[in-house]
Design a protein around this motif. Structure first.
Motif, PDB file in Angstrom:
ATOM      1  N   ALA A  24       0.826  -1.215   0.000  1.00 27.53           N
ATOM      2  CA  ALA A  24       0.000   0.000   0.000  1.00 27.53           C
ATOM      3  C   ALA A  24       0.863   1.268   0.000  1.00 27.53           C
ATOM      4  CB  ALA A  24      -0.892  -0.002   1.232  1.00 27.53           C
ATOM      5  N   ILE A  25       0.298   2.327  -0.526  1.00 28.60           N
ATOM      6  CA  ILE A  25       0.993   3.626  -0.507  1.00 28.60           C
ATOM      7  C   ILE A  25       1.046   4.168   0.929  1.00 28.60           C
ATOM      8  CG2 ILE A  25       0.718   6.059  -1.178  1.00 28.60           C
ATOM      9  CD1 ILE A  25      -0.225   4.979  -3.946  1.00 28.60           C
ATOM     10  N   PHE A  26      -0.080   4.073   1.634  1.00 27.06           N
ATOM     11  CA  PHE A  26      -0.096   4.516   3.027  1.00 27.06           C
ATOM     12  C   PHE A  26       0.514   3.444   3.916  1.00 27.06           C
ATOM     13  CE2 PHE A  26      -4.201   6.923   1.944  1.00 27.06           C
ATOM     14  CZ  PHE A  26      -3.499   8.082   1.667  1.00 27.06           C
ATOM     15  N   MET A  27       1.407   3.853   4.790  1.00 25.28           N
ATOM     16  CA  MET A  27       2.001   2.883   5.713  1.00 25.28           C
ATOM     17  C   MET A  27       2.065   3.512   7.101  1.00 25.28           C
ATOM     18  SD  MET A  27       4.937   0.927   3.591  1.00 25.28           S
ATOM     19  CE  MET A  27       5.882   2.220   2.944  1.00 25.28           C
ATOM     20  N   HIS A  28       2.345   2.668   8.089  1.00 25.54           N
ATOM     21  CA  HIS A  28       2.424   3.168   9.457  1.00 25.54           C
ATOM     22  C   HIS A  28       3.473   4.284   9.531  1.00 25.54           C
ATOM     23  CE1 HIS A  28       2.910   3.347  13.740  1.00 25.54           C
ATOM     24  NE2 HIS A  28       1.814   2.603  13.858  1.00 25.54           N
ATOM     25  N   PRO A  29       3.134   5.430  10.172  1.00 30.66           N
ATOM     26  CA  PRO A  29       4.075   6.559  10.155  1.00 30.66           C
ATOM     27  C   PRO A  29       5.441   6.246  10.764  1.00 30.66           C
ATOM     28  CG  PRO A  29       2.105   7.071  11.475  1.00 30.66           C
ATOM     29  CD  PRO A  29       1.850   5.761  10.801  1.00 30.66           C
ATOM     30  N   THR A  30       5.494   5.280  11.686  1.00 28.75           N
ATOM     31  CA  THR A  30       6.787   4.965  12.309  1.00 28.75           C
ATOM     32  C   THR A  30       7.779   4.402  11.287  1.00 28.75           C
ATOM     33  OG1 THR A  30       5.551   4.490  14.307  1.00 28.75           O
ATOM     34  CG2 THR A  30       7.835   3.845  14.328  1.00 28.75           C
ATOM     35  N   ILE A  31       7.255   3.819  10.212  1.00 34.86           N
ATOM     36  CA  ILE A  31       8.141   3.289   9.159  1.00 34.86           C
ATOM     37  C   ILE A  31       9.079   4.389   8.659  1.00 34.86           C
ATOM     38  CG2 ILE A  31       8.133   2.535   6.717  1.00 34.86           C
ATOM     39  CD1 ILE A  31       5.717   0.765   7.467  1.00 34.86           C
ATOM     40  N   TRP A  32       8.537   5.596   8.531  1.00 35.34           N
ATOM     41  CA  TRP A  32       9.351   6.688   7.964  1.00 35.34           C
ATOM     42  C   TRP A  32      10.292   7.293   8.992  1.00 35.34           C
ATOM     43  CZ3 TRP A  32       9.313   5.613   3.258  1.00 35.34           C
ATOM     44  CH2 TRP A  32       8.160   5.088   2.669  1.00 35.34           C
ATOM     45  N   LYS A  33       9.975   7.051  10.264  1.00 35.15           N
ATOM     46  CA  LYS A  33      10.936   7.404  11.324  1.00 35.15           C
ATOM     47  C   LYS A  33      12.113   6.433  11.244  1.00 35.15           C
ATOM     48  CE  LYS A  33      10.397  10.496  14.604  1.00 35.15           C
ATOM     49  NZ  LYS A  33      11.571  11.372  14.655  1.00 35.15           N
ATOM     50  N   ALA A  34      11.752   5.129  11.186  1.00 36.56           N
ATOM     51  CA  ALA A  34      12.790   4.085  11.159  1.00 36.56           C
ATOM     52  C   ALA A  34      13.689   4.229   9.939  1.00 36.56           C
ATOM     53  CB  ALA A  34      12.132   2.711  11.172  1.00 36.56           C
ATOM     54  N   SER A  35      13.096   4.547   8.798  1.00 33.96           N
ATOM     55  CA  SER A  35      13.880   4.599   7.563  1.00 33.96           C
ATOM     56  C   SER A  35      14.780   5.834   7.495  1.00 33.96           C
ATOM     57  CB  SER A  35      12.934   4.625   6.353  1.00 33.96           C
ATOM     58  OG  SER A  35      12.242   5.860   6.337  1.00 33.96           O
ATOM     59  N   GLY A  36      14.484   6.810   8.362  1.00 31.67           N
ATOM     60  CA  GLY A  36      15.289   8.034   8.378  1.00 31.67           C
ATOM     61  C   GLY A  36      14.681   9.155   7.550  1.00 31.67           C
ATOM     62  N   HIS A  37      13.545   8.884   6.887  1.00 29.28           N
ATOM     63  CA  HIS A  37      12.972   9.916   6.022  1.00 29.28           C
ATOM     64  C   HIS A  37      12.400  11.108   6.798  1.00 29.28           C
ATOM     65  CE1 HIS A  37      13.282   6.748   2.977  1.00 29.28           C
ATOM     66  NE2 HIS A  37      13.204   7.717   2.087  1.00 29.28           N
ATOM     67  N   VAL A  38      11.852  10.873   7.994  1.00 29.38           N
ATOM     68  CA  VAL A  38      11.269  11.996   8.747  1.00 29.38           C
ATOM     69  C   VAL A  38      12.367  12.987   9.135  1.00 29.38           C
ATOM     70  CG1 VAL A  38      10.133  12.651  10.913  1.00 29.38           C
ATOM     71  CG2 VAL A  38       9.280  10.698   9.603  1.00 29.38           C
ATOM     72  N   ASP A  39      13.519  12.457   9.524  1.00 26.48           N
ATOM     73  CA  ASP A  39      14.581  13.353  10.010  1.00 26.48           C
ATOM     74  C   ASP A  39      15.523  13.835   8.917  1.00 26.48           C
ATOM     75  OD1 ASP A  39      13.709  13.227  12.619  1.00 26.48           O
ATOM     76  OD2 ASP A  39      14.662  11.272  12.894  1.00 26.48           O
ATOM     77  N   ALA A  40      15.681  13.037   7.862  1.00 21.88           N
ATOM     78  CA  ALA A  40      16.792  13.381   6.961  1.00 21.88           C
ATOM     79  C   ALA A  40      16.448  13.436   5.477  1.00 21.88           C
ATOM     80  CB  ALA A  40      17.932  12.386   7.179  1.00 21.88           C
ATOM     81  N   PHE A  41      15.163  13.300   5.115  1.00 17.18           N
ATOM     82  CA  PHE A  41      14.846  13.336   3.682  1.00 17.18           C
ATOM     83  C   PHE A  41      14.550  14.796   3.296  1.00 17.18           C
ATOM     84  CE2 PHE A  41      12.045  11.989  -0.007  1.00 17.18           C
ATOM     85  CZ  PHE A  41      13.110  11.560  -0.764  1.00 17.18           C
ATOM     86  N   ASN A  42      15.623  15.580   3.287  1.00 14.32           N
ATOM     87  CA  ASN A  42      15.469  17.034   3.162  1.00 14.32           C
ATOM     88  C   ASN A  42      16.228  17.594   1.968  1.00 14.32           C
ATOM     89  OD1 ASN A  42      14.154  17.142   5.656  1.00 14.32           O
ATOM     90  ND2 ASN A  42      16.118  17.161   6.722  1.00 14.32           N
ATOM     91  N   ASP A  43      15.754  18.720   1.473  1.00 11.61           N
ATOM     92  CA  ASP A  43      16.528  19.515   0.508  1.00 11.61           C
ATOM     93  C   ASP A  43      16.823  20.865   1.145  1.00 11.61           C
ATOM     94  OD1 ASP A  43      16.757  17.787  -1.585  1.00 11.61           O
ATOM     95  OD2 ASP A  43      14.987  18.514  -2.649  1.00 11.61           O
ATOM     96  N   PRO A  44      18.032  21.444   0.915  1.00 10.15           N
ATOM     97  CA  PRO A  44      18.307  22.782   1.451  1.00 10.15           C
ATOM     98  C   PRO A  44      17.689  23.847   0.546  1.00 10.15           C
ATOM     99  CG  PRO A  44      20.254  21.848   0.366  1.00 10.15           C
ATOM    100  CD  PRO A  44      19.163  20.856   0.210  1.00 10.15           C
ATOM    101  N   LEU A  45      16.846  24.679   1.139  1.00  8.42           N
ATOM    102  CA  LEU A  45      16.092  25.681   0.368  1.00  8.42           C
ATOM    103  C   LEU A  45      16.576  27.098   0.610  1.00  8.42           C
ATOM    104  CD1 LEU A  45      12.316  25.114   0.784  1.00  8.42           C
ATOM    105  CD2 LEU A  45      13.775  24.794  -1.176  1.00  8.42           C
ATOM    106  N   ILE A  46      16.486  27.922  -0.426  1.00  5.80           N
ATOM    107  CA  ILE A  46      16.819  29.343  -0.244  1.00  5.80           C
ATOM    108  C   ILE A  46      15.832  30.160  -1.088  1.00  5.80           C
ATOM    109  CG2 ILE A  46      18.549  29.409  -2.111  1.00  5.80           C
ATOM    110  CD1 ILE A  46      20.258  31.199  -0.214  1.00  5.80           C
ATOM    111  N   ASP A  47      15.419  31.334  -0.558  1.00  2.96           N
ATOM    112  CA  ASP A  47      14.476  32.182  -1.310  1.00  2.96           C
ATOM    113  C   ASP A  47      15.171  33.453  -1.739  1.00  2.96           C
ATOM    114  OD1 ASP A  47      12.914  30.277  -0.062  1.00  2.96           O
ATOM    115  OD2 ASP A  47      11.183  31.612   0.052  1.00  2.96           O
ATOM    116  N   ASN A  48      14.785  33.976  -2.890  1.00  2.00           N
ATOM    117  CA  ASN A  48      15.246  35.299  -3.288  1.00  2.00           C
ATOM    118  C   ASN A  48      14.207  36.307  -2.792  1.00  2.00           C
ATOM    119  OD1 ASN A  48      15.175  37.654  -5.481  1.00  2.00           O
ATOM    120  ND2 ASN A  48      17.263  36.887  -5.248  1.00  2.00           N
TER     121      ASN A  48
END
Ligand code: GAP
Length: 508
Positions: free
Chosen positions: A69-93
């Motif tokens: 399924a597309i939806f999964m238990h939210p803890t999965i994304w904690k365990a995988s590291g996506h909640v903390d580290a699946f980031n892009d560095p953003l800057i605005d003009n």
């Protein structure tokens, strides 16, 4: 020949004009980085998926499929590291109010310097005949200077990324005098991290609802089902689980058509192996995957490996298969040796054992994993952009043709009565009935035959079968090859065999 930017625009226009890809929600002015696949696009996409599935699941006895399924238990994304580290560095003009990825601004700047080097080299090649020593020295000095700039920026940039130093990234953008392409100013905000996962609420009562995420990769659905599949399928190591499905990422810089989308599809396979054997399997999958790409008949010079110098903390080897898109070599597929990181993290976060009992060694352990991961849409773009050609013909006219690999083409054969009378349409309908169970065919009687051939060329149909006067006398038709434009006369009852031979899926 159009330059690459122009060519890419033509490819996008062609995809729309011929029913391959439409911007999503177009009548409401579209939705950025989201696309719909039209009547031919969906066929090409399905054929790509089938081609991959066969190579993985059908040809490998030790790989099975999954549809999680597309939806999964939210803890999965904690365990995988996506909640903390699946980031892009953003800057605005601050002037244009436009948002950019800080890393992309810097990489584009490096690319511009690389373009300068390429220009110098091209200029030198043109002047080859009267290229004296003085010219050589000055060209060489300029190229070395540019290269030094690239090396300095790259070293500083890699260090900042490694240390996650956001203030340093901003300072680098300022030092390089990078301006906003819209406002032309260098009035930048701080750099912030932005998580790429889309979230929503599950449950009808907002207060008690949990935040859940739209999966940013299909891989985690495989990891959390590892034991289910292993036990119910009585799988022995090494074995793989393959999955095709949607993934979602809130990409900041969504551009280059279907190359970087917010909703896309992945074809991923996780291969579970004994600890210590992962690098052997990593090499195996590198070879298998490049062979799969090249079996499509696209020349080898369009692909290259790009080994990752900086590895993610959980990986002990990683490479990209890059493809020569109209905008340059870019990642098409990733092959990663992910160690036992994901399964171990899920053990830790779920409290459930995710171990394999090895009957040969009498040991229980968490398997290591080698992953192959490719975007369906990116594969579509690779095949489609390679196939698109504008060709000058001998009579001075031009034709637009999609030289798609025949086994991937949406329509395999067009059946065309030469004229709309004298029993030819009826005969053509009989041929449609003969073929349509096995091949997706298209009947067309509108317009002059030359125009109909051109239309099929533009769609990428590899064969056109034409019913003419002779057909009515001896039950033969002409079969026209899209690429050579040659025509041969064949018996109608031979058509299914001929098409099977021409379209045989090679798969490997
Ligand atoms: N499970 C590993 C993983 O997801 P990735 O390199 O982030 O690795 C794998 O993605 C592949 O998915 C890429 O090589 C690319 O083909 C495709 N992909 C990733 N992001 C995409 C996007 N925003 N739009 C289209 N395809 C994308």
């Amino acid at each position: 020949m159009a330059n690459n930017e122009e060519l890419f625009k033509q490819i996008i226009a062609h995809a729309k004009e011929y029913g391959y890809i439409f911007p999503s929600s177009e009548i409401y002015d579209g939705l950025s980085a989201v696309y719909d696949y039209g009547q031919y696009g969906v066929e090409l996409k399905n054929n790509i998926k089938q081609y991959w599935w066969k190579a993985m699941v059908q040809y490998h006895e030790n790989i099975v499929g999954l549809d999680s399924a597309i939806f999964m238990h939210p803890t999965i994304w904690k365990a995988s590291g996506h909640v903390d580290a699946f980031n892009d560095p953003l800057i605005d003009n601050k002037d244009s109010k436009k948002r950019y990825r800080a890393d992309v601004l810097i990489e584009d700047h490096i690319q511009k310097i690389e373009d300068k080097i390429n220009k110098e080299v091209e200029k030198a090649k043109k002047r080859f005949e009267n290229f004296d020593e003085k010219m050589y020295r000055s060209t060489n000095a300029r190229v070395m200077g540019y290269q030094q700039q690239i090396d300095d920026i790259t070293a500083r940039y890699a260090d900042l990324m490694q240390r996650n130093d956001l203030a340093g990234l901003r300072q680098l953008i300022i030092d390089l005098e990078i301006a906003c392409p819209i406002s032309g100013t260098r009035n930048w905000t701080d750099v912030r991290q932005f998580n790429l996962m889309f979230s929503t609420q599950m449950g009808s009562v907002a207060e008690g609802a949990d935040t859940i995420y739209l999966r940013p990769e299909t891989a985690q659905g495989i990891f959390v089902n590892f034991l289910n599949v292993q036990k119910t399928g009585r799988m022995k190591l090494p074995f793989g689980i393959a999955q095709i499905g949607k993934a979602f990422r809130n990409e900041i810089v969504a551009r280059q058509f279907i190359f970087r989308m917010r909703e896309f599809e992945q074809m991923e396979m996780q291969f579970f192996v004994r600890p210590g054997e992962e690098l052997k399997w990593f090499d195996y999958w590198k070879k298998e995957r490049i062979q799969w790409h090249q079996s499509l008949g696209i020349p080898a010079e369009n692909y290259r490996f790009h080994d990752h110098e900086k590895l993610a903390h959980y990986a002990n080897a990683a490479t990209d298969i890059e493809f020569k898109f109209p905008f340059g070599f870019k990642e098409l597929e990733g092959i990663h040796s992910r160690t036992n990181y994901d399964l171990s993290r899920h053990e830790e976060f779920s409290g459930k054992k995710l171990r394999y009992f090895d009957p040969e060694t009498n040991e229980s352990y968490v398997p290591y994993v080698v992953e192959t991961s490719i975007g369906v849409d990116r594969m579509f773009l690779a095949v489609f952009s390679y196939a698109y050609r504008e060709e000058k013909l001998e009579d001075g006219s031009t034709r637009v043709v999609l030289r798609l690999p025949a086994m991937l083409a949406p329509i395999k054969a067009a059946v065309l009565p030469l004229v709309k009378k004298d029993g030819m349409p009826e005969k053509a309908r009989e041929i449609m009935d003969l073929l349509k169970r096995d091949f997706l065919c298209q009947y067309d009687e509108k317009d002059a035959i030359g125009r109909r051939y051109r239309r099929q060329d533009a769609i990428g149909t590899p064969y056109c079968i034409t019913v003419d006067n002779q057909t009515l006398e001896d039950n033969t038709v002409t079969i026209r090859d899209r690429d050579t434009m040659e025509q041969h006369r064949v018996a109608i009852d031979q058509l299914p065999t001929i098409l099977w031979q021409k379209l045989r899926l090679c798969g490997k």
